[in-house]
Design a protein around this motif. Structure first.
Motif, PDB file in Angstrom:
ATOM      1  N   HIS A 204       9.513  10.344  12.971  1.00 59.00           N
ATOM      2  CA  HIS A 204      10.317   9.305  12.346  1.00 59.00           C
ATOM      3  C   HIS A 204      11.167   9.914  11.246  1.00 59.00           C
ATOM      4  O   HIS A 204      10.884  11.005  10.759  1.00 59.00           O
ATOM      5  CB  HIS A 204       9.431   8.202  11.784  1.00 59.00           C
TER       6      HIS A 204
ATOM      7  N   SER B  14       0.790  -1.220   0.000  1.00 66.23           N
ATOM      8  CA  SER B  14       0.000   0.000   0.000  1.00 66.23           C
ATOM      9  C   SER B  14       0.829   1.279   0.000  1.00 66.23           C
ATOM     10  O   SER B  14       0.300   2.336  -0.287  1.00 66.23           O
ATOM     11  CB  SER B  14      -0.929   0.001   1.214  1.00 66.23           C
ATOM     12  N   SER B  15       2.132   1.193   0.311  1.00 66.98           N
ATOM     13  CA  SER B  15       2.851   2.447   0.499  1.00 66.98           C
ATOM     14  C   SER B  15       3.689   2.831  -0.717  1.00 66.98           C
ATOM     15  O   SER B  15       4.768   3.352  -0.585  1.00 66.98           O
ATOM     16  CB  SER B  15       3.730   2.351   1.739  1.00 66.98           C
ATOM     17  N   LEU B  16       3.217   2.521  -1.898  1.00 66.32           N
ATOM     18  CA  LEU B  16       3.955   2.856  -3.105  1.00 66.32           C
ATOM     19  C   LEU B  16       3.972   4.367  -3.296  1.00 66.32           C
ATOM     20  O   LEU B  16       2.938   4.993  -3.505  1.00 66.32           O
ATOM     21  CB  LEU B  16       3.286   2.187  -4.303  1.00 66.32           C
TER      22      LEU B  16
ATOM     23  N   PHE C   3      -0.864   6.362  -0.422  1.00 65.27           N
ATOM     24  CA  PHE C   3       0.217   5.756   0.333  1.00 65.27           C
ATOM     25  C   PHE C   3       0.091   6.094   1.808  1.00 65.27           C
ATOM     26  O   PHE C   3      -0.765   6.874   2.223  1.00 65.27           O
ATOM     27  CB  PHE C   3       1.579   6.128  -0.244  1.00 65.27           C
ATOM     28  N   ASP C   4       1.005   5.481   2.542  1.00 69.37           N
ATOM     29  CA  ASP C   4       0.930   5.545   4.007  1.00 69.37           C
ATOM     30  C   ASP C   4       0.881   6.973   4.557  1.00 69.37           C
ATOM     31  O   ASP C   4       1.449   7.886   3.963  1.00 69.37           O
ATOM     32  CB  ASP C   4       2.163   4.874   4.600  1.00 69.37           C
TER      33      ASP C   4
ATOM     34  N   VAL D  42       5.713  13.254   5.260  1.00 73.66           N
ATOM     35  CA  VAL D  42       7.036  13.627   4.790  1.00 73.66           C
ATOM     36  C   VAL D  42       6.924  14.493   3.537  1.00 73.66           C
ATOM     37  O   VAL D  42       7.584  15.515   3.392  1.00 73.66           O
ATOM     38  CB  VAL D  42       7.870  12.360   4.504  1.00 73.66           C
TER      39      VAL D  42
ATOM     40  N   PRO E 159       2.600   8.181   7.086  1.00 70.77           N
ATOM     41  CA  PRO E 159       3.925   8.756   7.350  1.00 70.77           C
ATOM     42  C   PRO E 159       4.525   9.409   6.109  1.00 70.77           C
ATOM     43  O   PRO E 159       5.086  10.502   6.176  1.00 70.77           O
ATOM     44  CB  PRO E 159       4.766   7.542   7.752  1.00 70.77           C
ATOM     45  N   LEU E 160       4.346   8.702   4.966  1.00 73.03           N
ATOM     46  CA  LEU E 160       4.905   9.226   3.728  1.00 73.03           C
ATOM     47  C   LEU E 160       4.259  10.541   3.354  1.00 73.03           C
ATOM     48  O   LEU E 160       4.914  11.487   2.920  1.00 73.03           O
ATOM     49  CB  LEU E 160       4.636   8.230   2.614  1.00 73.03           C
TER      50      LEU E 160
ATOM     51  N   GLY F  96       6.055  17.860   4.439  1.00 73.34           N
ATOM     52  CA  GLY F  96       7.176  18.557   5.054  1.00 73.34           C
ATOM     53  C   GLY F  96       8.170  19.065   4.024  1.00 73.34           C
ATOM     54  O   GLY F  96       8.859  20.048   4.247  1.00 73.34           O
ATOM     55  N   ALA F  97       8.223  18.359   2.914  1.00 73.44           N
ATOM     56  CA  ALA F  97       9.209  18.718   1.891  1.00 73.44           C
ATOM     57  C   ALA F  97       8.795  19.949   1.102  1.00 73.44           C
ATOM     58  O   ALA F  97       9.612  20.593   0.487  1.00 73.44           O
ATOM     59  CB  ALA F  97       9.399  17.549   0.947  1.00 73.44           C
TER      60      ALA F  97
ATOM     61  N   LEU G 131      14.200  15.440   0.797  1.00 69.73           N
ATOM     62  CA  LEU G 131      14.597  15.643   2.184  1.00 69.73           C
ATOM     63  C   LEU G 131      13.848  16.829   2.759  1.00 69.73           C
ATOM     64  O   LEU G 131      13.700  17.862   2.093  1.00 69.73           O
ATOM     65  CB  LEU G 131      16.086  15.951   2.255  1.00 69.73           C
ATOM     66  N   PRO G 132      13.383  16.749   3.999  1.00 72.75           N
ATOM     67  CA  PRO G 132      12.770  17.917   4.639  1.00 72.75           C
ATOM     68  C   PRO G 132      13.786  19.057   4.751  1.00 72.75           C
ATOM     69  O   PRO G 132      14.996  18.809   4.785  1.00 72.75           O
ATOM     70  CB  PRO G 132      12.398  17.399   6.029  1.00 72.75           C
TER      71      PRO G 132
ATOM     72  N   GLU H 205      -5.269   3.839  -4.632  1.00 71.69           N
ATOM     73  CA  GLU H 205      -4.755   3.651  -3.284  1.00 71.69           C
ATOM     74  C   GLU H 205      -3.808   4.781  -2.903  1.00 71.69           C
ATOM     75  O   GLU H 205      -2.920   5.142  -3.651  1.00 71.69           O
ATOM     76  CB  GLU H 205      -3.981   2.338  -3.205  1.00 71.69           C
TER      77      GLU H 205
END
Lengths: 419, 488
Positions: free
Chosen positions: A250, A7-9, B476-477, B483, B479-480, B486-487, A16-17, B474
């Motif tokens: 994280h 699911s996390s594709l 994505f997660d 991120v 957390p992603l 944030g970028a 980078l932040p 779908e």
């Protein structure tokens, strides 16, 4: 569908932040490089030439291991590595910087390679002069770096370009250039190790020597990679009500690089470490068994002045302990276990590189006893700073994941079932 | 819902992979197609081939009989060439075996799914090749009935084998290798024996397959134990692939003889062994897929991959040749340089150039995908590779011995009729075993192949084509997403 592990594709470039530490690495690395290399060269004393070479070949091995990773997994059309490939491509891009950092080695040639620089009166070295002479040495050195930098650039370019256009032709190009690339890599790495390390003792020779440096370089590369991946997937936890840990923040690659990737990196590190042992043992054993003076002399030199200790430390520390420790699946899958194994192997690789270079310093009129010199530590920090800074520079420049790689989906969904 | 890709098998575009079973890929069809080979009435061609192989095996029997009667004087050995075809053939056959273990163990650890189609065949080949290899050390001792002296058996004369001799390590290495290979092969065979048992129509077959199937019922518990046993055996067999041929290389490399003593020998021998073994497997697979109409299980993709491995290992062997030559010059030892110049231009130059052209030049054709997927080309080149690898061992063994340190003792070695007949005879042994194997054994790992069909993989793109929108929707997660925000 709805399978939990696909699911996390990611579909957007993962950058980078803003305030991420890696963004500051170019500056930090530059400072470390200037202080480390400058300090080593200025205050390194009479052992600075050999100390610098020790630090240099350590980090060169990591960069070459990265280049080999990119080449071999493109060649094999492998998919497990895709999620972490960009990080490795950026590591291989340190090779141009390492080409610049080779200049001190050239400056110190008179110390390092004085045996073959003055072959007069030695019939064996006079016989080798067609290969071991300054001009040809410089031409070869230039060729190695042209090939290495060219390949590192080519594979990263066709990976980064794919992020924007998603064209599968980039993958096809990488796959077809990887095959001749591996052949070029094998020959250049072999002769580079002959030229820069083996020829310090210009009389000695071993057909295995290129494989020896290659094996150790890969162990070090996978160890560095493991450390980087562990850092970039780490989480910050906090005790919540009821004593249950809760993830409060994280790192940037968390959720993309999974335990399975880390496990596989651990397995490659473990496997290459056994390969290193196999190569090292075979080389030593065959020379010991035949007991021909022209070959055993090298080991005699490397046992002088207390350096025999390193030999035994490597036997136990580079092979036996990590073998028993890392063979367990649980250790490779545990973050602390993998970190401990990787850090230990980096230390061992450092001792290995030191043992290859430093004992020979005694043959130039100075005395190098078993131990670590300040110049070695400064060189290690300096070249390492340049390495890390260059890597950080490229990490800022593109997505951290090759988001449009056609194999990314496989990389995000595979599972290490039993093995 | 079999929807096969529109490109030819083995010609996959980046991001896609050719299916490992084509056309008849339903589970039952695979069972039928594989079991048919062992269940159909014996074809006439099989009798012909088996009879032929048996008669060649007879040649081996006669050659060995005469050898035991007369002694090793019937071979072409002379002084200084005390090691002739016997060691050459031994190394040749042991090397052939290595591909089987590489395919079944190392490719398993590397999660190479394409291994499942060919591993059974390759493992069988390993075992038969090791049998052929063992013939030579056994008979070359002359008094065969005293062979037990090679084992460290306590005895009243306190006569022990020399533990510092690599020849003794060979005894241990090859016998361990043979045992683990048989065990590995047999463990893999158990579920498929059970399939044959369950399909048996006669009592004898049911009884025979029932015994070797060890009461396999296919329960979850059985499969769990099976998987763990298989993994452990793969882990044990992996170092064996490297150790056996490394120790074989020690037979030469621990000496002080120029051309034998060089540090790259262990990995160089291992690469050569895998090289020759893959060529032999490819040859056998090409024959089997044609003879038993198994083109959909031994697919073009399998053979394409094998040709790639042959190209890689052939190039590794070429790398080792180059290193040997370079270091022979770089070392500036006149004996060493002479040994290599003598190889290339001495009185065995013909053998040397056969070796180089077969081992290094001929596989270069596999840079072309057309050549890799064209069966006749693949077949011929693989034969060349095997010829070349036999000559490699011949060149190493004989050239260095025939012109050693003292020119007055130089002598030219040539084999006798009995050298040739013994070697040819081992092909009879190999062929006989192969014929029996294809007649009575499941020649493909049925259960494993089913696991790599598109139908067994819920994520296979072939089946996801039917619901592409669902997948793209779908997100994505979390957390992603954080991120990515944030970028910005």
């Amino acid at each position: 569908m709805g399978e939990h592990h696909t699911s996390s594709l990611p579909t957007e470039p993962l950058l980078l932040p803003e305030n991420h530490l890696i963004r500051k690495l170019p500056v930090i690395g530059a400072v470390l490089a200037v202080l480390g290399i400058g300090g080593a060269l200025a205050f390194g004393g009479e052992l600075r030439a050999f100390s610098y070479l020790t630090g240099y070949i350590f980090w060169l091995g990591v960069a070459l291991g990265a280049l080999f990773f990119v080449l071999v997994f493109n060649l094999a059309r492998a998919s497990w590595n895709i999620a972490l490939r960009r990080i490795v491509e950026n590591m291989a891009m340190t090779l141009p910087m390492l080409a610049v950092l080779f200049i001190p080695v050239l400056y110190f040639m008179g110390d390092l390679y004085h045996h073959w620089l003055h072959p007069e009166g030695d019939p064996i070295l006079e016989g080798k002069a067609a290969y071991l002479n300054v001009t040809f040495f410089l031409v070869r050195t230039a060729m190695y770096f042209v090939f290495w930098c060219g390949m590192a650039w080519f594979f990263r370019k066709h990976s980064v370009d794919q992020d924007s256009d998603g064209d599968r032709q980039h993958t096809a190009k990488r796959q077809s250039f990887a095959a001749p690339g591996i052949a070029i890599f094998a020959l250049t790495l072999t002769f580079a190790s002959f030229d820069w390390i083996m020829s310090i003792d210009a009389h000695w020779f071993s057909t295995m020597f290129g494989v020896y440096y290659f094996a150790g370089a890969n162990v070090a590369f996978y160890a560095v990679l493991a450390v980087i991946l562990l850092w970039l997937t780490s989480t910050k936890r906090q005790k919540a009500v009821g004593g249950i840990d809760r993830v409060v923040s994280h790192q940037v690659m968390h959720g993309i690089i999974r335990a399975d990737h880390l496990h596989d990196v651990g397995k490659m590190m473990f496997g290459f470490n056994i390969f290193w042992t196999y190569v090292t043992f075979s080389q030593y054993f065959l020379i010991w068994y035949s007991n021909i003076p022209e070959e055993t002399l090298w080991f005699a030199h490397h046992f002088e002045n207390g350096w025999e200790t390193s030999f035994w430390v490597l036997g136990f520390g580079h092979f036996l302990f990590p073998f028993l420790f890392l063979i367990s699946r649980n250790v490779k899958r545990s973050r602390l276990g993998l970190l401990a194994g990787a850090a230990w192997l980096l230390l061992m690789h450092g001792i290995d590189m030191q043992w290859l270079v430093m004992p020979m310093a005694s043959h130039g009129g100075v005395h190098a006893h078993f131990g670590v010199t300040t110049a070695e530590i400064l060189s290690f920090i300096g070249v390492g700073g340049a390495f890390v800074g260059t890597w950080g520079y490229y990490m800022c420049k593109s997505s951290l994941v090759p988001i449009k790689d056609p194999y990314l989906k496989e990389s995000m969904s595979y599972e290490v079932a039993l093995s | 819902m079999s929807a096969f890709p529109d490109y030819p098998n083995g010609y996959d575009v980046p991001g896609e992979r050719s299916p490992l079973v084509t056309k008849r890929d339903k589970f039952h069809e695979i069972t039928e197609d594989v079991c048919r080979v062992a269940e159909m009435p014996t074809p006439k061609g099989w009798y012909l081939l088996f009879g032929f192989c048996l008669s060649i095996l007879g040649v081996l029997g006669i050659s060995i009989g005469y050898l035991v009667w007369q002694g090793t004087g019937i071979w072409g050995l002379n002084n200084p060439v005390g090691w002739g075809w016997a060691i050459v053939n031994f190394v040749f056959w042991v090397g052939i075996g290595h591909a089987g273990t590489l395919i079944s163990a190392i490719l398993y650890l590397f999660r190479q799914k394409w291994r499942t189609g060919i591993n059974r065949f390759a493992e069988a080949m390993t075992i038969f090749a090791v049998m052929c290899a063992l013939v030579f050390p056994t008979i070359h001792v002359g008094r065969v009935w005293l062979l037990y002296y090679v084992f460290p058996i306590p005895n009243q004369m306190a006569a022990w084998p020399n533990f510092r001799s690599p020849l003794l390590w060979d005894v241990f290495a090859v016998s361990i290798y043979g045992s683990v290979s048989i065990l590995f092969w047999y463990v893999g065979l158990i579920p498929d024996f059970a399939t044959l048992r369950d399909r048996s129509k006669t009592t004898i077959r049911r009884f025979a397959y029932g015994i070797v199937a060890l009461g396999w019922r296919g329960s979850n518990r059985h499969w769990q134990h099976y998987e763990i046993a298989y993994l452990l055996l793969a882990g044990l067999a992996t170092p064996l692939v490297l150790s056996v041929h490394s120790i074989v290389s020690f037979d030469f490399a621990v000496s002080q003889l120029p051309g034998w003593h060089t540090t790259i020998f262990p990995p160089y021998f291992v690469a050569g062994a895998i090289f020759s073994g893959f060529a032999m497997v490819a040859n056998l697979i090409i024959i089997a897929r044609w003879a038993f109409k198994l083109e959909h299980i031994f697919t073009v993709r399998h053979l394409d991959n094998m040709a790639r491995v042959i190209l890689l290992t052939g190039s590794l062997v070429g790398y080792a040749y180059a290193m040997e030559f370079f270091i022979a010059w770089y070392g500036q030892n006149p004996n060493e340089s002479f040994a290599f110049i003598n190889r290339a231009f001495g009185n065995y130059a013909w053998a040397y150039w056969i070796m180089v052209s077969c081992n290094v030049i001929s596989p270069q054709i596999f840079w072309s995908r057309k050549a890799r997927t064209h069966m006749p080309t693949l077949f011929v080149v693989c034969i060349f590779v095997n010829i070349g690898m036999w000559f490699e061992r011949f060149v190493i063994t004989v050239t260095s011995l025939s012109r050693d340190f003292i020119p007055s003792s130089w002598a030219y070695y040539s084999p006798t009729f009995w050298d040739v007949s013994t070697f040819v005879g081992t092909f009879g042994l190999f062929g006989t075993m192969m014929c029996l194997f294809v007649r009575y054994f499941p020649i493909v790992a049925i259960a494993e192949v089913k696991a790599v069909t598109p139908a067994a993989d819920p994520h296979h793109p072939m089946y996801e084509q039917h619901a592409p929108e669902e997948h793209e929707e779908e997100t994505f997660d979390a957390p992603l997403a954080a991120v990515a925000e944030g970028a910005e």
